[in-house]
Design an enzyme around this catalytic site. Structure first.
Site, PDB file in Angstrom:
ATOM      1  N   CYS A 118     -72.408  -3.578 -30.402  1.00 42.99           N
ATOM      2  CA  CYS A 118     -71.678  -4.261 -31.484  1.00 42.99           C
ATOM      3  C   CYS A 118     -72.509  -5.353 -32.156  1.00 42.99           C
ATOM      4  O   CYS A 118     -72.132  -5.855 -33.215  1.00 42.99           O
ATOM      5  CB  CYS A 118     -70.378  -4.834 -30.949  1.00 42.99           C
ATOM      6  SG  CYS A 118     -69.371  -3.579 -30.159  1.00 42.99           S
ATOM      7  N   HIS A 260     -67.944  -9.794 -35.845  1.00 39.34           N
ATOM      8  CA  HIS A 260     -67.736  -8.418 -35.384  1.00 39.34           C
ATOM      9  C   HIS A 260     -66.236  -8.229 -35.142  1.00 39.34           C
ATOM     10  O   HIS A 260     -65.583  -9.047 -34.485  1.00 39.34           O
ATOM     11  CB  HIS A 260     -68.548  -8.200 -34.103  1.00 39.34           C
ATOM     12  CG  HIS A 260     -68.095  -7.001 -33.337  1.00 39.34           C
ATOM     13  ND1 HIS A 260     -67.950  -5.763 -33.928  1.00 39.34           N
ATOM     14  CD2 HIS A 260     -67.724  -6.846 -32.034  1.00 39.34           C
ATOM     15  CE1 HIS A 260     -67.526  -4.903 -33.015  1.00 39.34           C
ATOM     16  NE2 HIS A 260     -67.381  -5.532 -31.868  1.00 39.34           N
ATOM     17  N   ASN A 290     -62.092  -1.483 -33.657  1.00 42.22           N
ATOM     18  CA  ASN A 290     -63.459  -1.936 -33.412  1.00 42.22           C
ATOM     19  C   ASN A 290     -64.417  -0.772 -33.684  1.00 42.22           C
ATOM     20  O   ASN A 290     -64.449   0.192 -32.918  1.00 42.22           O
ATOM     21  CB  ASN A 290     -63.542  -2.412 -31.954  1.00 42.22           C
ATOM     22  CG  ASN A 290     -64.928  -2.863 -31.549  1.00 42.22           C
ATOM     23  OD1 ASN A 290     -65.912  -2.574 -32.233  1.00 42.22           O
ATOM     24  ND2 ASN A 290     -65.019  -3.541 -30.432  1.00 42.22           N
TER      25      ASN A 290
HETATM   26  O1  UT7 Z   1     -67.113  -5.059 -29.164  1.00 43.63           O
HETATM   27  C1  UT7 Z   1     -66.781  -5.850 -28.072  1.00 43.63           C
HETATM   28  C2  UT7 Z   1     -65.835  -4.981 -27.351  1.00 43.63           C
HETATM   29  N1  UT7 Z   1     -64.816  -5.473 -26.556  1.00 43.63           N
HETATM   30  C3  UT7 Z   1     -64.011  -6.515 -26.766  1.00 43.63           C
HETATM   31  O2  UT7 Z   1     -64.143  -7.319 -27.620  1.00 43.63           O
HETATM   32  C4  UT7 Z   1     -62.870  -6.604 -25.814  1.00 43.63           C
HETATM   33  C5  UT7 Z   1     -62.394  -8.003 -25.576  1.00 43.63           C
HETATM   34  N2  UT7 Z   1     -61.167  -7.979 -24.777  1.00 43.63           N
HETATM   35  C6  UT7 Z   1     -59.970  -7.713 -25.337  1.00 43.63           C
HETATM   36  O3  UT7 Z   1     -59.875  -7.508 -26.530  1.00 43.63           O
HETATM   37  C7  UT7 Z   1     -58.772  -7.758 -24.436  1.00 43.63           C
HETATM   38  O4  UT7 Z   1     -59.157  -8.111 -23.134  1.00 43.63           O
HETATM   39  C8  UT7 Z   1     -57.993  -6.399 -24.399  1.00 43.63           C
HETATM   40  C9  UT7 Z   1     -57.303  -6.163 -25.722  1.00 43.63           C
HETATM   41  C10 UT7 Z   1     -58.946  -5.244 -24.099  1.00 43.63           C
HETATM   42  C11 UT7 Z   1     -56.937  -6.450 -23.314  1.00 43.63           C
HETATM   43  O5  UT7 Z   1     -56.052  -7.530 -23.550  1.00 43.63           O
HETATM   44  P1  UT7 Z   1     -55.652  -8.511 -22.350  1.00 43.63           P
HETATM   45  O6  UT7 Z   1     -54.716  -9.476 -22.922  1.00 43.63           O
HETATM   46  O7  UT7 Z   1     -56.941  -9.035 -21.759  1.00 43.63           O
HETATM   47  O8  UT7 Z   1     -54.906  -7.537 -21.387  1.00 43.63           O
HETATM   48  P2  UT7 Z   1     -55.200  -7.207 -19.854  1.00 43.63           P
HETATM   49  O9  UT7 Z   1     -56.391  -6.330 -19.715  1.00 43.63           O
HETATM   50  O10 UT7 Z   1     -55.151  -8.480 -19.057  1.00 43.63           O
HETATM   51  O11 UT7 Z   1     -53.917  -6.389 -19.469  1.00 43.63           O
HETATM   52  C12 UT7 Z   1     -52.607  -6.993 -19.443  1.00 43.63           C
HETATM   53  C13 UT7 Z   1     -51.621  -5.937 -19.007  1.00 43.63           C
HETATM   54  C14 UT7 Z   1     -52.025  -5.207 -17.742  1.00 43.63           C
HETATM   55  O12 UT7 Z   1     -50.826  -4.928 -17.007  1.00 43.63           O
HETATM   56  P3  UT7 Z   1     -50.391  -5.869 -15.786  1.00 43.63           P
HETATM   57  O13 UT7 Z   1     -51.531  -5.777 -14.812  1.00 43.63           O
HETATM   58  O14 UT7 Z   1     -50.229  -7.252 -16.371  1.00 43.63           O
HETATM   59  O15 UT7 Z   1     -49.119  -5.226 -15.334  1.00 43.63           O
HETATM   60  C15 UT7 Z   1     -52.613  -3.898 -18.230  1.00 43.63           C
HETATM   61  O16 UT7 Z   1     -52.463  -2.863 -17.306  1.00 43.63           O
HETATM   62  O17 UT7 Z   1     -51.525  -4.930 -20.030  1.00 43.63           O
HETATM   63  C16 UT7 Z   1     -51.751  -3.642 -19.448  1.00 43.63           C
HETATM   64  N3  UT7 Z   1     -52.434  -2.828 -20.456  1.00 43.63           N
HETATM   65  C17 UT7 Z   1     -51.769  -2.145 -21.399  1.00 43.63           C
HETATM   66  N4  UT7 Z   1     -50.443  -2.019 -21.636  1.00 43.63           N
HETATM   67  C18 UT7 Z   1     -50.089  -1.264 -22.701  1.00 43.63           C
HETATM   68  C19 UT7 Z   1     -53.785  -2.663 -20.633  1.00 43.63           C
HETATM   69  N5  UT7 Z   1     -53.976  -1.859 -21.710  1.00 43.63           N
HETATM   70  C20 UT7 Z   1     -52.745  -1.534 -22.186  1.00 43.63           C
HETATM   71  C21 UT7 Z   1     -52.308  -0.764 -23.275  1.00 43.63           C
HETATM   72  N6  UT7 Z   1     -50.971  -0.659 -23.493  1.00 43.63           N
HETATM   73  N7  UT7 Z   1     -53.159  -0.139 -24.097  1.00 43.63           N
END
Ligand code: UT7
Length: 336
Positions: A118, A260, A290
Site C-alpha cells: 500500500c 492511503h 482498500n
Molecule cells: O493497507 C493497510 C491494510 N490494512 C489496514 O489498514 C487494516 C487496519 N485495521 C482495520 O481496519 C481494522 O482492524 C479492521 C476493520 C480490519 C477490523 O476492525 P476492528 O475494530 O479492529 O475489529 P476486530 O478485528 O477487533 O474485530 C471485532 C469483532 C470480532 O468479534 P469478537 O471477537 O469481538 O466477538 C471479530 O470476530 O468483529 C468480528 N469481525 C467481524 N464481524 C462482522 C471481524 N470481521 C468481521 C466482519 N463482520 N467482517
C-alpha cells in the site's frame, strides 16, 4: 527542498481505471458472516470493485489508467523514458511493467515493477522524482495498481471485506526547480513487523526426492488488523509532522490530506492527531475499499476530475502498509 535537487518534478496528467463489477456490503454478507452495518461502521466501506473475467489481470487495469492519462494530454507514448509499476499483485513474478510498456506503445521506455504494497505508489513517485531531479530521465509514468481480490481468502471475513481492485497513473516531467511539485518526502520501513500483513510464500513440507529442494506457492493475504491499525494511527502523523517541519512548513499549510485509503477511521484519526479539519480529507473508500497501491492515485485522479484541487494547493500524501513500510510526500499542486 532537497539540496541535491537540480531539476524539479511536474505532474502532467493523471488517469485511473476500475473494474466494472462491484460487490456491495449486502452482497458480501451472502459470502461471509458479516453485515453492511459492521463493515460501514468499522471501515467506511460500502462497496468495492472486483476484476472478474478469465485472464484479466493487473495489467489490464494499469494499461487502462495509463492510457487515460496519456489521452488527457494527447501525449505520444514514445516520449516516456521510464515506467514504474507499483503493484503487489503482478501477473508475472518477473514483472508486469514490461507488458504495460508494450500495450501502450512506450517503445523508448525502460519499465520495472516496484513492490511495496500500500506504500507502493508513494515509493514509486519518490523513485521517479529522483530520476527526474538527477536529469537521467525527462518523462516518467508511475502507476499504482492492484488486484488483491486474486489473493484474498474469500472465507476470511476479517480481510475480504476490506480490499478492492483498481489502478491509478500519473505522468511526470522534469521541470525547473521553481515549478517543482514534490517539496519533500519521508520514507520508513520496519521489517520487525512484516508478519502483521503479508502474502507469504510457503514451501511444501516434502522436498524434491533427489534435490532436497522445497517448492511451494504463495498464500492468501494475512493481516493482524488491530496491529496495522495501531501502527498507521501512530506512525503516519509522525511521518507527516517530520516531513513538514524539515521544510519549515506546518499543518496549517495543508489544503488536502490524501492518505492511503485503508479505513475511514484511520483517515479521521490521523487528521485529528494532526489537528487537520476533516473537510480537508480526500476519501473515496466507501466506493472502492482498500485498493492497495492504487488507492492514492485513484483518489487523486478523482479529486482532480471533480475540480477540488486548486493551483498551488498543498497536498500531503501518505502511504502505509505491509513491510511494514510508510511514507509521506508534500506536494504543491500545479494546475494541469
Ligand atoms: O493497507 C493497510 C491494510 N490494512 C489496514 O489498514 C487494516 C487496519 N485495521 C482495520 O481496519 C481494522 O482492524 C479492521 C476493520 C480490519 C477490523 O476492525 P476492528 O475494530 O479492529 O475489529 P476486530 O478485528 O477487533 O474485530 C471485532 C469483532 C470480532 O468479534 P469478537 O471477537 O469481538 O466477538 C471479530 O470476530 O468483529 C468480528 N469481525 C467481524 N464481524 C462482522 C471481524 N470481521 C468481521 C466482519 N463482520 N467482517
Amino acid at each position: 527542498m532537497k539540496s541535491f535537487m537540480v531539476q524539479g518534478t511536474k505532474i502532467l496528467a493523471t488517469g485511473s481505471a476500475i473494474p466494472s463489477s462491484s460487490l456491495n456490503n449486502d452482497q458480501m454478507s451472502k459470502i461471509v458472516q458479516t453485515s453492511d452495518d459492521w463493515i460501514f461502521s468499522r471501515t467506511g466501506i460500502k462497496e468495492r470493485r472486483l476484476l472478474t473475467g478469465y485472464n484479466q489481470s493487473v495489467t489490464n487495469l494499469a494499461t487502462m489508467a495509463s492510457q487515460k492519462a496519456l489521452d488527457k494530454i494527447s501525449m505520444d507514448p514514445s516520449e516516456i523514458d521510464l515506467i514504474i509499476l507499483a503493484t503487489s499483485s503482478p501477473n508475472d513474478l518477473f514483472g508486469s511493467a514490461s507488458q504495460i510498456q508494450s500495450q501502450i506503445g512506450a517503445v523508448n521506455a525502460v519499465a520495472f515493477d516496484l513492490t511495496a504494497a500500500c506504500s507502493g505508489f508513494v515509493l514509486g513517485l519518490v523513485t521517479a522524482s529522483q530520476f527526474l531531479s538527477s536529469g537521467s530521465y525527462r518523462k516518467i509514468l508511475v502507476i499504482g495498481a492492484d488486484v488483491l481480490s486474486k489473493w484474498i481468502d474469500w472465507s476470511d471475513r476479517s480481510t475480504c471485506i476490506l480490499f478492492g481492485d483498481g489502478a491509478g497513473a500519473v505522468i511526470l516531467e522534469s521541470c525547473p526547480i521553481k515549478d517543482n511539485s514534490i517539496l519533500n518526502f519521508q520514507l520508513n520501513t520496519d521489517g520487525n513487523y512484516s508478519d502483521h500483513l503479508s502474502i507469504a510464500y510457503q514451501d511444501e513440507i516434502s522436498p524434491h526426492p533427489i534435490l532436497n529442494l522445497h517448492q511451494g506457492c504463495f498464500k492468501y493475504v494475512s493481516m493482524n488488523g488491530k496491529e496495522v491499525y495501531k501502527f498507521a494511527v501512530s506512525q503516519v502523523p509522525l511521518s507527516i509532522s517530520r516531513c513538514l517541519s524539515s521544510i519549515n512548513m506546518s499543518v496549517h499549510d495543508i489544503d488536502w490530506l490524501l492518505l492511503h485509503q485503508a479505513n475511514e477511521r484511520i483517515l479521521k484519526a490521523v487528521a485529528e492527531k494532526l489537528s487537520i479539519s476533516s473537510n480537508k480529507i480526500i476519501a473515496n473508500l466507501s466506493k472502492y475499499g482498500n485498493t492497495s497501491a492504487a488507492s492514492i492515485p485513484l483518489a487523486l485522479d478523482e479529486a482532480i476530475q471533480e475540480n477540488r484541487i486548486s493551483n498551488d494547493d498543498i497536498i500531503v500524501i501518505a502511504g502505509f502498509g505491509a513491510g511494514l513500510t510508510w511514507g509521506t510526500i508534500i506536494m504543491r499542486w500545479k494546475s494541469i
